[in-house]
Design a protein around this motif. Structure first.
Motif, PDB file in Angstrom:
ATOM      1  N   HIS A  88     -40.401 -54.964  59.830  1.00 40.36           N
ATOM      2  CA  HIS A  88     -40.095 -55.663  58.589  1.00 40.36           C
ATOM      3  C   HIS A  88     -41.386 -56.263  58.032  1.00 40.36           C
ATOM      4  O   HIS A  88     -42.017 -57.101  58.685  1.00 40.36           O
ATOM      5  CB  HIS A  88     -39.057 -56.759  58.822  1.00 40.36           C
TER       6      HIS A  88
ATOM      7  N   GLU B 166     -41.996 -58.399  55.831  1.00 39.95           N
ATOM      8  CA  GLU B 166     -42.011 -59.854  55.621  1.00 39.95           C
ATOM      9  C   GLU B 166     -42.394 -60.618  56.892  1.00 39.95           C
ATOM     10  O   GLU B 166     -42.829 -61.772  56.824  1.00 39.95           O
ATOM     11  CB  GLU B 166     -40.648 -60.324  55.133  1.00 39.95           C
TER      12      GLU B 166
ATOM     13  N   LYS C  39     -46.124 -50.641  49.125  1.00 40.70           N
ATOM     14  CA  LYS C  39     -44.960 -50.391  48.268  1.00 40.70           C
ATOM     15  C   LYS C  39     -45.259 -49.287  47.261  1.00 40.70           C
ATOM     16  O   LYS C  39     -44.412 -48.413  47.014  1.00 40.70           O
ATOM     17  CB  LYS C  39     -44.553 -51.679  47.566  1.00 40.70           C
TER      18      LYS C  39
ATOM     19  N   ASN D 145     -39.449 -48.876  53.154  1.00 44.44           N
ATOM     20  CA  ASN D 145     -38.099 -48.354  52.883  1.00 44.44           C
ATOM     21  C   ASN D 145     -37.229 -49.408  52.194  1.00 44.44           C
ATOM     22  O   ASN D 145     -37.659 -50.530  51.943  1.00 44.44           O
ATOM     23  CB  ASN D 145     -37.452 -47.827  54.170  1.00 44.44           C
ATOM     24  N   LYS D 146     -35.995 -49.040  51.904  1.00 46.15           N
ATOM     25  CA  LYS D 146     -35.100 -49.918  51.131  1.00 46.15           C
ATOM     26  C   LYS D 146     -34.771 -51.205  51.877  1.00 46.15           C
ATOM     27  O   LYS D 146     -34.340 -52.193  51.272  1.00 46.15           O
ATOM     28  CB  LYS D 146     -33.815 -49.166  50.780  1.00 46.15           C
ATOM     29  N   ASP D 147     -34.985 -51.213  53.196  1.00 38.70           N
ATOM     30  CA  ASP D 147     -34.725 -52.409  53.996  1.00 38.70           C
ATOM     31  C   ASP D 147     -35.979 -53.257  54.193  1.00 38.70           C
ATOM     32  O   ASP D 147     -35.986 -54.207  54.993  1.00 38.70           O
ATOM     33  CB  ASP D 147     -34.173 -52.011  55.374  1.00 38.70           C
ATOM     34  N   GLY D 148     -37.053 -52.903  53.464  1.00 35.20           N
ATOM     35  CA  GLY D 148     -38.284 -53.680  53.568  1.00 35.20           C
ATOM     36  C   GLY D 148     -39.071 -53.407  54.833  1.00 35.20           C
ATOM     37  O   GLY D 148     -39.854 -54.259  55.273  1.00 35.20           O
ATOM     38  N   GLN D 149     -38.886 -52.221  55.397  1.00 38.00           N
ATOM     39  CA  GLN D 149     -39.559 -51.873  56.645  1.00 38.00           C
ATOM     40  C   GLN D 149     -40.666 -50.848  56.409  1.00 38.00           C
ATOM     41  O   GLN D 149     -40.585 -50.020  55.509  1.00 38.00           O
ATOM     42  CB  GLN D 149     -38.553 -51.293  57.646  1.00 38.00           C
TER      43      GLN D 149
END
Length: 399
Positions: A118, A120, A143, A149-153
């Protein structure tokens, strides 16, 4: 009249560079005003070193600030060695050992390069005003590349690569703890290093260096830290880094202090001087590692190839194929410090080189001058393919 014109152009350029680095706001203007005295330091060299030939004159006249080691794999007679054994601050060159540890663990099946992280989570390690724009730029680049990816990974491999390209201190610290101290220590043992300090988390270094967090003036705090043994200082830095990572109350207090002080809350010279407490190495030992890498002998051939695949970003992204058959490097650029390690071969001679170049504890005005156009990177790259620059450098350092 000509000198007045030059001073006017220099000051205008300096102010522009300053605002690009520190931002167009009233706080940046105040910082510029408060450091106006420091910005006079080294101005006499700015007018002299407007070209790489002028830079070689600086190198020859300022051995206390410079180390140059440039070694051919095939022709030892062409070696340039200047202050090769002087300990120099590594800065983000210490990431080389994270890269090597990561590559070793991947090749040994101890870590999965495709593991999703992740993005974040890396924010936890970012200190306000400490190269924060590098972290933002690195995340934006990931990005834009579609690596998130869509999950922020993002994959561990992509995360490592972007940290190297953007000198992202936050991601470097995340990787430091992800790989683990024991794994990094094991890499040092395998490399049989004698003159190189173990890496330290950058968050821990800057927290430890912050005088206000320790209720001291900078000079007193710096002297107290300088009096510590290497093991005592290392333990203090690691403790601060671990607390910043795991203790929410400590994390919030440190973050608030860095916000209020806009970083370390000290002047340009003090920031420059504080880097002397960072981990160090020598030009000789780092060049030896570049030669091992060049010859695919950095622990193993497979590890060497993986390290090269991470370090060759300048060749892939900066259009160096006109001058180089192949090339890889790590660089750092922070106030008072410009350095780099690299390997490569030019398209002209195809002679393979390993190098380490340090401009350390530079005068403030001269650092702004050099960093404004990445002069140290240009110098280091051209040493590999420009015989005239090599000869000029040899002439200056032999005086």
């Amino acid at each position: 009249m000509r000198i007045l014109k030059f001073i006017g152009v220099f000051l205008g350029t300096l102010i522009l560079i300053f605002f690009i680095v520190f931002g167009f706001n009233l706080d940046a203007l105040k910082t510029l005003y408060n450091n106006s005295g420091d910005l006079q330091e080294g101005q006499e060299w700015v007018s002299k070193a407007t070209s790489l030939k002028g830079l070689t004159q600086y190198i020859g006249s300022n051995p206390q600030h410079t180390t140059i080691v440039s070694r051919s794999v095939t022709n030892p007679d062409t070696t340039i060695t200047y202050r090769a054994e002087t300990p120099r601050t590594m800065g983000t060159l210490s990431n080389f050992f994270l890269i090597t540890t990561y590559s070793r663990m991947v090749e040994n099946g101890q870590i999965d390069p495709d593991e999703l992280i992740h993005l974040e989570k890396t924010d936890r390690f970012q200190l306000p005003y400490i190269d924060a724009s590098h972290h933002d730029d690195a995340k934006t680049a990931l990005k834009n590349q579609g690596a998130v990816n869509k999950d922020g990974q993002v994959s561990l491999d992509e995360l490592l690569q972007i940290a190297i390209i953007y000198n992202d201190l936050a991601i470097s610290d995340f990787l430091y703890f992800k790989l683990g101290q024991q794994a990094i220590d094991k890499t040092f043992d395998l490399l049989e290093l004698k003159s190189t300090d173990l890496p330290l988390p950058f968050s821990g270094l800057y927290i430890t260096l912050h005088p206000n967090l320790n209720d001291r003036e900078f000079t007193t705090h710096y002297e107290n830290l300088s009096a510590l043994s290497k093991n005592e200082f290392r333990a203090k830095v690691l403790d601060n880094a671990k607390r910043f990572r795991t203790d929410n109350e400590f994390h919030d207090r440190v973050t608030e202090r860095f916000e209020e002080d806009q970083g370390l809350g000290i002047g340009f010279r003090e920031r420059r001087n504080s880097l002397s407490l960072f981990p160090k190495s020598t030009g000789q030992e780092l060049t030896d590692l570049m030669i091992q890498l060049e010859q695919n002998e950095l622990i193993s051939a497979s590890i060497s190839e993986r390290v090269k695949g991470i370090m060759d970003w300048p060749y892939q992204q900066q259009g160096l194929n006109n001058d180089f058959k192949y090339y890889g490097a790590l660089y750092d650029n922070r106030l008072g410090l410009l350095n780099g390690i690299d390997y490569g071969a030019s398209v002209y001679s195809e002679e393979p080189f390993g190098q380490a170049v340090f401009f350390d504890s530079l005068q403030v005005a001269f650092w702004f001058h050099m960093s404004s156009n990445l002069m140290h990177q240009d110098y280091q790259q051209r040493l590999m393919w420009d015989p005239a620059l090599r000869e000029t450098t040899l002439q200056e350092i032999s005086k």
